[in-house]
Write a protein that holds these residues in place. Structure first.
Motif, PDB file in Angstrom:
ATOM      1  N   GLU A 154       0.894  -1.065  -0.005  1.00 46.24           N
ATOM      2  CA  GLU A 154       0.111   0.050   0.059  1.00 46.24           C
ATOM      3  C   GLU A 154       0.823   1.319   0.011  1.00 46.24           C
ATOM      4  N   ASN A 155       1.932   1.223   0.892  1.00 45.66           N
ATOM      5  CA  ASN A 155       2.849   2.532   0.903  1.00 45.66           C
ATOM      6  C   ASN A 155       3.536   2.661  -0.440  1.00 45.66           C
ATOM      7  N   THR A 156       3.988   1.428  -0.920  1.00 47.84           N
ATOM      8  CA  THR A 156       4.805   1.584  -2.205  1.00 47.84           C
ATOM      9  C   THR A 156       3.942   2.226  -3.447  1.00 47.84           C
ATOM     10  N   CYS A 157       2.540   1.790  -3.357  1.00 48.11           N
ATOM     11  CA  CYS A 157       1.707   2.149  -4.456  1.00 48.11           C
ATOM     12  C   CYS A 157       1.519   3.787  -4.228  1.00 48.11           C
ATOM     13  N   ARG A 158       1.137   4.247  -2.873  1.00 46.26           N
ATOM     14  CA  ARG A 158       0.927   5.487  -2.606  1.00 46.26           C
ATOM     15  C   ARG A 158       2.066   6.316  -3.174  1.00 46.26           C
ATOM     16  N   HIS A 159       3.345   5.935  -2.668  1.00 50.71           N
ATOM     17  CA  HIS A 159       4.582   6.905  -3.005  1.00 50.71           C
ATOM     18  C   HIS A 159       4.912   6.793  -4.486  1.00 50.71           C
ATOM     19  N   LEU A 160       4.401   5.790  -5.284  1.00 48.64           N
ATOM     20  CA  LEU A 160       4.700   5.598  -6.614  1.00 48.64           C
ATOM     21  C   LEU A 160       3.720   6.757  -7.349  1.00 48.64           C
ATOM     22  N   GLN A 161       2.528   6.678  -6.893  1.00 49.45           N
ATOM     23  CA  GLN A 161       1.587   7.566  -7.291  1.00 49.45           C
ATOM     24  C   GLN A 161       1.850   9.036  -7.045  1.00 49.45           C
ATOM     25  N   LYS A 162       2.686   9.448  -5.854  1.00 46.42           N
ATOM     26  CA  LYS A 162       3.154  10.746  -5.639  1.00 46.42           C
ATOM     27  C   LYS A 162       4.330  11.372  -6.732  1.00 46.42           C
ATOM     28  N   ILE A 163       4.862  10.247  -7.239  1.00 44.70           N
ATOM     29  CA  ILE A 163       5.739  10.876  -8.271  1.00 44.70           C
ATOM     30  C   ILE A 163       5.426  10.425  -9.809  1.00 44.70           C
TER      31      ILE A 163
END
Length: 190
Positions: A154-163
């Motif tokens: 979940e955190n990986t998806c969220r941070h990928l979306q941020k970039i």
């Protein structure tokens, strides 16, 4: 270990998984970046941080081919030795990764050499290419010292979306893992 490291004035670390949101070291600069020749994938069974030997979770590794978008961190010269020691302790618990230095392209156009970790194919924790359901099963079951594998994805998806990355395949695996971790309850017979 390959210690052909960038010059001390230009020491960078490339994060593609949890290092993006929880680097754990001091840095002077943070830039979105591309690494070419390797891609991020759920290919490492986690038996310590996001799972156990009996119920492994699944985490990211860099594997051959394609490209990966992540975050590059520039480290101050005085912090390099401390950062390397920290990263080796954090990422090399079971030696499933091989530390490498690669050229990455920063969003501002600069090309820099960055230290990162590649999944070792010869390691017992290397899962290789899994089907979405196989990956989801590991993610749904895994819980280790740093929390659940589900939380990690979940955190990986969220941070990928941020970039600016929307990884549809990763989101699909996450959706499947959520269903497996929280199956629907049967109706109450009363």
């Amino acid at each position: 270990m390959d210690r052909h490291l960038p010059t001390s004035r230009n020491f960078w670390v490339f994060g593609y998984g949890s290092l993006m949101w929880r680097p754990g070291f001091d840095f002077e600069e943070r830039q979105p970046a591309w690494l070419y020749g390797y891609h991020r994938c759920l290919c490492v069974r986690s038996t310590v941080y996001r799972g156990t030997p009996e119920h492994p979770g699944l985490v990211m590794g860099l594997d051959r081919g394609g490209s990966a978008r992540g975050i590059a961190f520039r480290i101050a010269p005085a912090q390099i030795a401390q950062t390397l020691a920290y990263l080796d302790e954090r990422e090399q618990v079971t030696k499933v990764y091989c530390p490498k230095v690669f050229r990455v392209r920063l969003d501002d156009g600069r090309a820099v050499r960055a230290y990162t970790f590649v999944a070792r194919h010869d390691h017992e924790q290397y899962a290789g290419k899994l089907t979405p359901d196989q990956a989801a099963c590991y993610i749904a079951q895994g819980h280790g010292q740093m929390g659940s594998s589900l939380e990690y994805v979940e955190n990986t998806c969220r941070h990928l979306q941020k970039i600016g990355i929307s990884d549809l395949a990763l989101k699909d695996v996450l959706r499947r893992a959520r269903k497996m971790a929280n199956p629907p309850r049967p109706p109450d017979p009363s």
